[in-house]
Design a protein around this motif. Structure first.
Motif, PDB file in Angstrom:
ATOM      1  N   ASP A  37       0.803  -1.206   0.000  1.00 15.01           N
ATOM      2  CA  ASP A  37       0.000   0.000   0.000  1.00 15.01           C
ATOM      3  C   ASP A  37       0.842   1.265   0.000  1.00 15.01           C
ATOM      4  O   ASP A  37       0.314   2.382  -0.093  1.00 15.01           O
ATOM      5  CB  ASP A  37      -0.943   0.007   1.201  1.00 15.01           C
ATOM      6  N   VAL A  95      -3.652   4.006  -7.889  1.00 18.15           N
ATOM      7  CA  VAL A  95      -4.518   3.152  -7.094  1.00 18.15           C
ATOM      8  C   VAL A  95      -5.962   3.646  -7.076  1.00 18.15           C
ATOM      9  O   VAL A  95      -6.853   2.927  -6.620  1.00 18.15           O
ATOM     10  CB  VAL A  95      -3.977   3.061  -5.660  1.00 18.15           C
ATOM     11  N   ALA A 155      -8.147   1.333  -8.939  1.00 23.16           N
ATOM     12  CA  ALA A 155      -8.218  -0.058  -8.508  1.00 23.16           C
ATOM     13  C   ALA A 155      -9.659  -0.553  -8.563  1.00 23.16           C
ATOM     14  O   ALA A 155     -10.589   0.099  -8.069  1.00 23.16           O
ATOM     15  CB  ALA A 155      -7.647  -0.194  -7.084  1.00 23.16           C
ATOM     16  N   GLU A 202      -6.957  -4.597  -6.085  1.00 20.31           N
ATOM     17  CA  GLU A 202      -6.488  -4.622  -4.699  1.00 20.31           C
ATOM     18  C   GLU A 202      -6.557  -6.050  -4.156  1.00 20.31           C
ATOM     19  O   GLU A 202      -7.494  -6.797  -4.457  1.00 20.31           O
ATOM     20  CB  GLU A 202      -7.340  -3.685  -3.853  1.00 20.31           C
ATOM     21  N   TYR A 258      -1.497  -4.240  -3.989  1.00 22.82           N
ATOM     22  CA  TYR A 258      -2.184  -4.085  -5.273  1.00 22.82           C
ATOM     23  C   TYR A 258      -1.490  -4.908  -6.336  1.00 22.82           C
ATOM     24  O   TYR A 258      -0.254  -5.112  -6.293  1.00 22.82           O
ATOM     25  CB  TYR A 258      -2.192  -2.627  -5.736  1.00 22.82           C
TER      26      TYR A 258
END
Length: 530
Positions: free
Chosen positions: A104, A137, A140, A156, A163
Motif C-alpha cells: 500500500d 490506485v 483499482a 487490490e 495491489y
C-alpha cells in the motif's frame, strides 16, 4: 522578362463533364475515407475491449490468490505449479505484458504477508513509468486505462494490503492499426482511380445527348434552321430539353420564314405602290409639259387636260388615303366603338349601289332566309367602309348581268358549310353570338391560287374575273384589316364559274329579332323604289 505563374482556372470555368467527374470522385473519396476511418476506430475499440477483458480477468484472479490462506501453498510452489501460476500473467499478451505487485506504500512485493514468495518471472523487466502511485490506485477495481503506450489494470488484494498492476503494451494494436490504415489508403486510391474512370465513362454517355445538341446548335448557327435534335426521349431530362429545343427551333424557323415572307411582301408592296403612284404622276407630268410647251390651247383642249390632271390627282389621293388607313390599322390605334346596326349599314350600302350603278341588280336579304337587325360594338364608319368595299368589289369584277346579294343575320350551325377558300382572322368562339354580313355575286368566280391572295395589299386578279375599272388592289386589304381590328374574321368561298361569297363574322350583341312585317317595313324604308 518575368514569366507569370500559371493561374488555375476557377471551377466555374470548368466543363460540365470535368465538374461532374470531380464531384463524383470527391464524394466517393469522402465516403471511402469516412468508412475506412469508422472501420479503423471500430477495430481498435474491439481490440482494446478484448485486451481489457483479458487484462482484468488475469489481474483480479491474481488479486484473489495473493494473501489467500493456502493460496500459494505451504512453501515455494513446485516448478510445475510455478509455471502454471506464471502462465496467466506472464507472456499472456506477448513479451510486452507483465504483472507487478505493490504494497500500500507503492513498493514492489516479492513475498506475500505470510512470507511466501510470490511466483513471477525472475527475468521480468522493471515496470514502466506509470505516474504517481496515488493516482494509479484510484483506478483499482475499475476499468483499464491508458498510460502512455500501455494499457493498465489495477486490482487490490483481497485479504492483505497491496495491489496487483497489470501492464500491457499497445504497440501490437498500434501496429495493426497502422497496417490497416496503409491497406485502406492503397485500396482507397485504387478504388478512386476506378471510380474516376467509371464516372468519366458514365458522364460521357450521359452527356452524349447534350453533345448532339451542341452539334445541332452549331449547324443551326451556321444557317441550317431545319436542323433538329434527334432522339428526344421525353422520359429523360435531356430528352425533354431536346423536345423543348425542337419546339423552340420550330417556332424560330416559322418566325424567320414569316419575316422573310413579310419582307418579300413589303418589297412587292413598295414596288406595286410605286407603280400605282408613277402612273398618275406620269400623266400629270405629261399634260403639264404639254401645256408648258404650248401644245394645249385655251378652250376645250385645256379643259380636257385640266380634267385629266384632276382625275389623276383624285386617283392619287384615293391611293394615298387607302395606304394611310392601312398604316393606321397596322398601328392598332383604338377604334371609336359604339353599337352599330348592321341591317341599317347593309341597307345604306345597297341604296348607294343603286344610285351609283342603277343598271345593276343589287338587293338585300337575310342570311339563312331570316331578315333581322343585328347589333355589333364597333366603329360605324369603318364597318360601313367594309360593306361598301365588298359591294364595290362585286360590282367591279362581275359582268352587268350578274346579281349581287347583300345578307345580314346571325351565324347558325347550318351555315358552316365547306371550309373557306381564303380567310383572315381567328375563328370566333362557338358559344358566343356572331353577326354575319355576306356579299354574294353570281359572277365568274376565281381560281384557288387567286382566291388565296385576294386579301394581300395591291394584289389584283387578271385571269378569270373581268375588270371594268382598274383598282389599286387595296379594297379587300382594307376590309381584312378593319375586320381584324374588330376581333372578327372575313372568309371567301369561291370557285371558277361559282361566283364569290365574302362573309364577315363579327362578335354580336344580343338583339330581339323583328317579326316579318316590321322587317319588311324596315327594308322598304331603307331601299329606294325600283
Amino acid at each position: 522578362m518575368r514569366h507569370r505563374r500559371p493561374r488555375f482556372r476557377s471551377w466555374r470555368t470548368w466543363t460540365l463533364r470535368t465538374r461532374m467527374v470531380v464531384a463524383v470522385a470527391t464524394l466517393a473519396a469522402v465516403a471511402l475515407i469516412v468508412a475506412n476511418a469508422f472501420g479503423v476506430v471500430l477495430l481498435r475499440n474491439y481490440l482494446l475491449e478484448r485486451l481489457d477483458h483479458q487484462l482484468n480477468e488475469r489481474v483480479h484472479s491474481l488479486a484473489e490468490m495473493v494473501g489467500k490462506p493456502g493460496g500459494w501453498g505451504g512453501g515455494p510452489p513446485p516448478e510445475e505449479q510455478q509455471q502454471q501460476n506464471r502462465r496467466p500473467y506472464s507472456g499472456a499478451f506477448g513479451a510486452e505484458y507483465n504483472v507487478y505487485f505493490y504494497d500500500d506504500q507503492g513498493d514492489r512485493l516479492t513475498r506475500d504477508a505470510q512470507g511466501r514468495s510470490i511466483p513471477g518471472d525472475p527475468n521480468q523487466p522493471a515496470p514502466p513509468d506509470l505516474g504517481d502511485f496515488d493516482e494509479l490506485v484510484e483506478h483499482a477495481g475499475g476499468q483499464p486505462f491508458t498510460v502512455g503506450d500501455y494499457r493498465v489494470s489495477v486490482a487490490e488484494f483481497q485479504n492483505v494490503d497491496g495491489y496487483v498492476v497489470g501492464v500491457a503494451s499497445l504497440d501490437e494494436i498500434q501496429t495493426i492499426q497502422d497496417t490497416l490504415i496503409l491497406i485502406y489508403a492503397a485500396v482507397t486510391g485504387f478504388m478512386l482511380l476506378l471510380i474516376g474512370a467509371a464516372a468519366a465513362a458514365v458522364v460521357r454517355i450521359g452527356l452524349r445527348p447534350l453533345t448532339r445538341m451542341e452539334h445541332a446548335a452549331a449547324e443551326i448557327a451556321a444557317g441550317n434552321l431545319s436542323r433538329r435534335v434527334d432522339d428526344a426521349d421525353p422520359h429523360t431530362e435531356s430528352g425533354r430539353l431536346g423536345t423543348a429545343l425542337n419546339t423552340m427551333l420550330g417556332r424560330i424557323e416559322e418566325e424567320v420564314e414569316a419575316r422573310t415572307e413579310s419582307e418579300r411582301k413589303l418589297r412587292q408592296f413598295l414596288a406595286d405602290a410605286s407603280h400605282e403612284l408613277r402612273t398618275p404622276l406620269t400623266s400629270i407630268q405629261g399634260f403639264a409639259e404639254l401645256y408648258r410647251r404650248g401644245g394645249v390651247h385655251p378652250g376645250p383642249e385645256l379643259d380636257e387636260a385640266m380634267g385629266r390632271i384632276e382625275g389623276e390627282v383624285g386617283r392619287m389621293r384615293l391611293l394615298v388615303n387607302d395606304l394611310l388607313l392601312l398604316a393606321r390599322l397596322d398601328e392598332e390605334r383604338p377604334l371609336d366603338r359604339a353599337p352599330v346596326d348592321l341591317l341599317g349599314v347593309a341597307a345604306d350600302a345597297v341604296r348607294d349601289a343603286h344610285v351609283r350603278v342603277p343598271t345593276r341588280f343589287v338587293y338585300l336579304d337575310g342570311v339563312g332566309g331570316v331578315l333581322e337587325p343585328v347589333t355589333v360594338l364597333g366603329d360605324e364608319a369603318r364597318i360601313r367602309q367594309v360593306v361598301t368595299n365588298l359591294v364595290s368589289n362585286a360590282l367591279q369584277h362581275t359582268p352587268d348581268t350578274a346579281r349581287v346579294e347583300v345578307g345580314v343575320g346571325r351565324l347558325t350551325p347550318a351555315m358552316a358549310g365547306d371550309p373557306p377558300t381564303a380567310a383572315v382572322g381567328d375563328p370566333l368562339p362557338d358559344d358566343a353570338p356572331v353577326a354575319v354580313i355576306e356579299v354574294h355575286d353570281t359572277g365568274p368566280g376565281m381560281p384557288t391560287e387567286d382566291a388565296t391572295r385576294v386579301f394581300e395589299r395591291l394584289y389584283r386578279t387578271e385571269h378569270s374575273r373581268s375588270r371594268v375599272h382598274g383598282g389599286a388592289g387595296l379594297g379587300l386589304s382594307i376590309v381584312a384589316a378593319i375586320v381584324k381590328a374588330h376581333n372578327g374574321r372575313v372568309e371567301l368561298r369561291t370557285a371558277p364559274g361559282a361566283g364569290a361569297r365574302f362573309r364577315v363574322l363579327l362578335p354580336a350583341e344580343p338583339d330581339l329579332p323583328l317579326d316579318g312585317d316590321l322587317a319588311a317595313q324596315f327594308v322598304d324604308s331603307q331601299l329606294p323604289s325600283r
